[in-house]
Design a protein around this motif. Structure first.
Motif: not given
Length: 43
Positions: A16-21, A25-26
């Motif tokens: 979720g953090e990767l998707r937000r940041r 990439c996600y």
């Protein structure tokens, strides 16, 4: 999501953090996983 967690060795919170940041990439990771599963299924 579960498959991404297993393959990337990440928790759902980390994904979720990767998707937000970094949404691009996600999206790439999801698309690559879909393609990999499609090829494995022989579609």
């Amino acid at each position: 999501m579960f498959t991404l967690c297993v393959l990337l060795n990440k928790t759902p919170r980390e994904l979720g953090e990767l998707r937000r940041r970094d949404p691009l990439c996600y999206e790439f990771l999801e698309a690559a996983l879909r393609e990999r599963l499609r090829r494995m299924a022989g579609w």
